[in-house]
Design an enzyme around this catalytic site. Sequence first.
Site, PDB file in Angstrom:
ATOM      1  N   ASP A 152      -3.962   5.439   6.492  1.00 38.61           N
ATOM      2  CA  ASP A 152      -4.367   6.837   6.936  1.00 38.61           C
ATOM      3  C   ASP A 152      -5.547   6.583   7.932  1.00 38.61           C
ATOM      4  O   ASP A 152      -5.222   6.282   9.198  1.00 38.61           O
ATOM      5  CB  ASP A 152      -5.113   7.572   5.802  1.00 38.61           C
ATOM      6  CG  ASP A 152      -5.704   9.152   6.096  1.00 38.61           C
ATOM      7  OD1 ASP A 152      -4.956   9.540   7.147  1.00 38.61           O
ATOM      8  OD2 ASP A 152      -6.292   9.551   5.383  1.00 38.61           O
ATOM      9  N   GLU A 210       0.854  -1.178   0.095  1.00 38.10           N
ATOM     10  CA  GLU A 210      -0.084  -0.046  -0.070  1.00 38.10           C
ATOM     11  C   GLU A 210       0.862   1.147  -0.114  1.00 38.10           C
ATOM     12  O   GLU A 210       1.989   1.031   0.282  1.00 38.10           O
ATOM     13  CB  GLU A 210      -0.735   0.080   1.177  1.00 38.10           C
ATOM     14  CG  GLU A 210      -2.284  -0.516   1.068  1.00 38.10           C
ATOM     15  CD  GLU A 210      -3.209   0.628   0.446  1.00 38.10           C
ATOM     16  OE1 GLU A 210      -2.625   1.638  -0.149  1.00 38.10           O
ATOM     17  OE2 GLU A 210      -4.375   0.288   0.509  1.00 38.10           O
ATOM     18  N   ASP A 211       0.421   2.377  -0.477  1.00 37.27           N
ATOM     19  CA  ASP A 211       1.071   3.719  -0.315  1.00 37.27           C
ATOM     20  C   ASP A 211       0.807   4.301   1.110  1.00 37.27           C
ATOM     21  O   ASP A 211       2.054   4.733   1.725  1.00 37.27           O
ATOM     22  CB  ASP A 211       0.338   4.477  -1.351  1.00 37.27           C
ATOM     23  CG  ASP A 211      -1.117   4.841  -1.392  1.00 37.27           C
ATOM     24  OD1 ASP A 211      -1.836   4.233  -0.554  1.00 37.27           O
ATOM     25  OD2 ASP A 211      -1.543   5.682  -2.101  1.00 37.27           O
ATOM     26  N   ARG A 221       2.072  12.504  -8.751  1.00 38.14           N
ATOM     27  CA  ARG A 221       2.568  11.043  -8.551  1.00 38.14           C
ATOM     28  C   ARG A 221       3.743  10.700  -9.081  1.00 38.14           C
ATOM     29  O   ARG A 221       4.742  10.161  -8.420  1.00 38.14           O
ATOM     30  CB  ARG A 221       1.429  10.301  -9.239  1.00 38.14           C
ATOM     31  CG  ARG A 221       0.266  10.106  -8.762  1.00 38.14           C
ATOM     32  CD  ARG A 221      -0.337   8.761  -9.304  1.00 38.14           C
ATOM     33  NE  ARG A 221      -2.006   8.916  -9.128  1.00 38.14           N
ATOM     34  CZ  ARG A 221      -2.648   8.580  -8.029  1.00 38.14           C
ATOM     35  NH1 ARG A 221      -1.820   8.095  -6.938  1.00 38.14           N
ATOM     36  NH2 ARG A 221      -3.933   8.720  -7.957  1.00 38.14           N
ATOM     37  N   PHE A 246      -1.036  16.109   4.712  1.00 41.28           N
ATOM     38  CA  PHE A 246      -1.344  15.592   3.070  1.00 41.28           C
ATOM     39  C   PHE A 246      -0.140  15.495   2.511  1.00 41.28           C
ATOM     40  O   PHE A 246       0.610  16.626   2.240  1.00 41.28           O
ATOM     41  CB  PHE A 246      -2.491  16.543   2.704  1.00 41.28           C
ATOM     42  CG  PHE A 246      -3.200  15.648   1.470  1.00 41.28           C
ATOM     43  CD1 PHE A 246      -4.117  15.004   1.731  1.00 41.28           C
ATOM     44  CD2 PHE A 246      -2.391  15.759   0.300  1.00 41.28           C
ATOM     45  CE1 PHE A 246      -4.597  13.972   0.613  1.00 41.28           C
ATOM     46  CE2 PHE A 246      -3.096  15.050  -0.823  1.00 41.28           C
ATOM     47  CZ  PHE A 246      -4.073  14.198  -0.555  1.00 41.28           C
TER      48      PHE A 246
HETATM   49  P1  IMP Z   1      -7.564   4.873   4.303  1.00 44.58           P
HETATM   50  O1  IMP Z   1      -8.566   4.252   3.912  1.00 44.58           O
HETATM   51  O2  IMP Z   1      -8.107   6.170   5.154  1.00 44.58           O
HETATM   52  O3  IMP Z   1      -6.339   4.483   5.062  1.00 44.58           O
HETATM   53  O4  IMP Z   1      -6.984   5.899   2.858  1.00 44.58           O
HETATM   54  C1  IMP Z   1      -6.237   5.407   2.267  1.00 44.58           C
HETATM   55  C2  IMP Z   1      -6.011   6.065   1.074  1.00 44.58           C
HETATM   56  O5  IMP Z   1      -6.255   7.473   1.108  1.00 44.58           O
HETATM   57  C3  IMP Z   1      -4.783   5.862   0.418  1.00 44.58           C
HETATM   58  O6  IMP Z   1      -4.513   4.451  -0.353  1.00 44.58           O
HETATM   59  C4  IMP Z   1      -4.392   7.098  -0.393  1.00 44.58           C
HETATM   60  O7  IMP Z   1      -4.673   6.991  -1.546  1.00 44.58           O
HETATM   61  C5  IMP Z   1      -5.335   8.106   0.253  1.00 44.58           C
HETATM   62  N1  IMP Z   1      -4.738   9.043   1.221  1.00 44.58           N
HETATM   63  C6  IMP Z   1      -4.699   9.317   2.542  1.00 44.58           C
HETATM   64  N2  IMP Z   1      -3.799  10.292   2.977  1.00 44.58           N
HETATM   65  C7  IMP Z   1      -3.243  10.713   1.852  1.00 44.58           C
HETATM   66  C8  IMP Z   1      -1.983  11.671   1.466  1.00 44.58           C
HETATM   67  O8  IMP Z   1      -1.681  12.380   2.689  1.00 44.58           O
HETATM   68  N3  IMP Z   1      -1.743  11.846   0.327  1.00 44.58           N
HETATM   69  C9  IMP Z   1      -2.448  11.321  -0.502  1.00 44.58           C
HETATM   70  N4  IMP Z   1      -3.287  10.324  -0.512  1.00 44.58           N
HETATM   71  C10 IMP Z   1      -3.684  10.077   0.755  1.00 44.58           C
END
Ligand code: IMP
Length: 171
Positions: free
Chosen positions: A98, A94-95, A160, A147
């Site tokens: 959050d 995963e990237d 990206r 962010f």
């Molecule tokens: P989660 O489901 O809230 O954990 O969100 C995960 C997804 O939200 C990641 O795979 C990202 O695509 C996006 N995301 C969350 N925080 C950031 C950020 O700081 N920058 C860019 N994308 C983010």
Amino acid sequence: MAVEVMISEEEISKRISELGAKITNDYAGEELVVVGVLNGAFMFVADLIRKINVPVRLEFMAVASYSGTESTGEIKVNLDLKESIRGKNVLVVEDIVDTGLTIKTLRGILQQKGPKSLRLASLLYKPARNIHKVEIDYLAFEIEDRFVIGYGLDFDGKYRELPYIGVYSHG
Ligand code: IMP
């Protein structure tokens, strides 16, 4: 608006080498199915698998949360696995974790497919925003609640391609 470097290209590269060595060690003598989660993890997964020294089969998945149902944890699978992962060692890449919702839901979906093992590697983790507890087996960097963009991560589809992880600064 300027982009400020939060984590440099060199730091990312060094940390990925460390993670790759650890993964290689943990899976010694085994084979691995690496599942990159698009789009955000494309750069990380490309660099990471080059540092993994066990046989790897690379797959990609693309998922999106249904708008308005974030709290229920429903996600839409836009691109699914091509081959079965039953009885395989699976490493999801995963990237960023959050709130944790995406990975928690994806983990559940993959677990149902009967892998031998299922682990998670994530480039970034923002503990301040984490709601859904997920164990990250291989984490590159824990970051503060800002962010971030670059190295695969986007803002409105852009940035990206930056080779580092950055934040906007108003300077
Ligand atoms: P989660 O489901 O809230 O954990 O969100 C995960 C997804 O939200 C990641 O795979 C990202 O695509 C996006 N995301 C969350 N925080 C950031 C950020 O700081 N920058 C860019 N994308 C983010």
